[in-house]
Structures are given as structure tokens and as C-alpha cells.
Write a protein that holds these residues in place. Sequence first.
Motif, short mmCIF file in Angstrom:
data_model
loop_
_atom_site.label_atom_id
_atom_site.label_comp_id
_atom_site.label_asym_id
_atom_site.label_seq_id
_atom_site.Cartn_x
_atom_site.Cartn_y
_atom_site.Cartn_z
N ALA A 28 -38.93 4.30 31.43
CA ALA A 28 -39.11 5.50 30.27
C ALA A 28 -37.39 5.90 29.73
O ALA A 28 -38.00 5.61 28.43
N ARG A 31 -37.26 3.21 27.09
CA ARG A 31 -38.35 2.90 26.23
C ARG A 31 -37.82 3.81 24.99
O ARG A 31 -38.63 4.16 23.41
N ASP A 32 -37.14 5.06 24.76
CA ASP A 32 -37.29 5.80 24.93
C ASP A 32 -35.61 5.85 23.96
O ASP A 32 -35.05 6.62 22.83
N ALA A 109 -29.84 11.65 24.22
CA ALA A 109 -31.03 11.78 25.06
C ALA A 109 -31.35 12.54 26.08
O ALA A 109 -31.70 13.44 26.03
N ASP A 112 -31.47 16.54 24.35
CA ASP A 112 -32.80 16.35 24.18
C ASP A 112 -33.51 16.67 25.32
O ASP A 112 -34.80 17.18 25.27
N THR A 113 -33.53 16.22 26.73
CA THR A 113 -34.26 16.49 27.68
C THR A 113 -33.84 18.31 27.73
O THR A 113 -34.13 18.57 29.14
N ARG A 296 -34.41 13.24 34.10
CA ARG A 296 -35.35 12.40 33.94
C ARG A 296 -36.10 12.42 34.76
O ARG A 296 -36.92 11.97 35.12
#
Length: 305
Positions: A28, A31-32, A109, A112-113, A296
Motif C-alpha cells: 500500500a 502504491r501511494d 506521505a 498526509d497520514t 500506516r
Amino acid sequence: MIARLDNLRQHRVVFEHLTGLTIAAFDALVRDVAPVVEAGHRQKLNRPDRQRAVGGGDHFDLSTADQLLLTVIWLRQYPTNEVLGFLFGVSDSTASRVRTRCVPALAQAGRDTMRMPDPGAARRKRLPAVLSDTPELAVIVDSFEQRTQRPKRSQRAYYSGKKKAHTLKSQVTVDEASGRIVHVSESVPGRWADIKLLKRSRMLGRLPDRVGALGDLGYTGIRDLHPSGACPRRKPRGQERPPEDRKYNRAFSRRRIGVEHAIGRPRRFRSLAHVNRHRRPGHALRVRAVAGLVNRMLDHRAKAA
């Protein structure tokens, strides 16, 4: 080339120990983040001041997924470039360039979480009467120090009396309900006081309405900065601690201890636990990248439960 992704997929336990992520969580992540890494590389190739034609120069000999795997392993295990290059079958300079390319993308990233708790969706907690002056919904704020190599200049500024060493300090904010990291401050010299870092981070200004902040004794005075801030009660100088303060601090500690492990999760990544060997200005990027990986993994476990 024993650490290539196709090879490690066949060894699930080894993969999790090397990266701190399950294979599904890493897929995952690829993919991001892979499109961001590739877009950044294309932008660098097409910059106006580039003198060499596109296609010239050395190649990484690693797919984008393997580049991300190399960077995650570096964050988790913190090996030298020579060891990384040996594991992935590339030179140490290639390993270094891969990290330079991927860490900013992982840091973005990670940002963003990070989402502050939603007062409308969060579950209210039934608090003891002794904690009636603390907010029902809150984030837990704490800081940690990482030893760093002695700087050539401003040595006194980086010397921490608490750790008796030169350190970098980072502030981490955790959602009390979910245990997810919702904010990471810029890294500052270890000599800074926790309350000073809290002011400089401006984290309190980002808190939604009806969400408070809880800190330890290092954040004495937090209530003056935020009406819903709270910390343990200090012992009066030259006097015995009142019994009601003992009860209050005991109840306060029970509330904080539930997320102490969440605050400690980033320190399981050796890039934040061992002596920092790299440039100090990039330290905050590494902390945010690790925070994103921790979030994540928590999200993956929540979905699997």
C-alpha cells in the motif's frame, strides 16, 4: 541482492523484522508513494538548467519499489551505505542517492497520514472526578532526544544536560483515542526546554475545538498557552506534596500511560534511536517519514482486526 523485494516476499517474518511493516502495508505504501518519487525524478530530469541530455548518466538499477524498500530498511535498521549497497547489489553511492530521493517523499506521505482528532466522531471518556478539570478529548504531547555527533560550532546549544550529550529534540503529538501520530515538530537543539518547543511548534493552534492537550511536567505552564491544556501538579517547593495532588497525578499518569507506547513506537526505528550520523537539517524529515510508517502500520492492523 538478497534484499530485493521479490526475494523478501518469500520470507514474511524476515520482511517484517527488517522494515517494521507487513508486506501488505508496504505494498500500500508503494502504491501511494511510488508515483510521487517518480514524478519528483522526472521533474529533476526536466529542469531548465540541466546540461546533460535525458538518459545520460548512471542508473539506479533498482525499481521504485526496491528504492522505497531500501529507504524503509535504512530507517528501521540504520545501516551504513556500504551495508545497504551490499544487501541490494548496488554501490554505496547509489544507496545514498536512493535515500536522498525517497526520504522527502516518505516524509510528505507521513504528513498526509497526520490528522487531528475529530471531536464529533471521537468517543467520550468517562474520567475520574479528580480529573474533572482536564479535557475529555485530548492529544498527548511529548518529546524525545536523539544523540548526534558533536557539532563543530554551537556545541553548547546542542548539549543536553538531561542526556549529558549533544542531542536533537523532536516533539511528537499522539491522538489519545487511536494512538496515531498527528503532529511532528521541527527538530531543535537538545538544550531547548519542552515548553519552548511546544510554543515554537504552534501545535496548540491546530487543535480542533473541544480537544485538549496533555503533557508531562516538562510542559508546566501549558494551561497558560491553551485553555484545555493540562499537566501533572508540581510539588510545592520546601513543602510536602498534598494528598489531593498525589491522587491527581496518579490518575493523570494512568491516563497518559495508555499512549506512552505509541509515543515510543518511532524510537523502535534505529535511525531515531542510534547516534545520528547525518545532517541535522534533515532530521525532521526522517522523523516524519518514520511517523508515517508507524501510522500506516496502525491503520493496517485496525483494518485487519
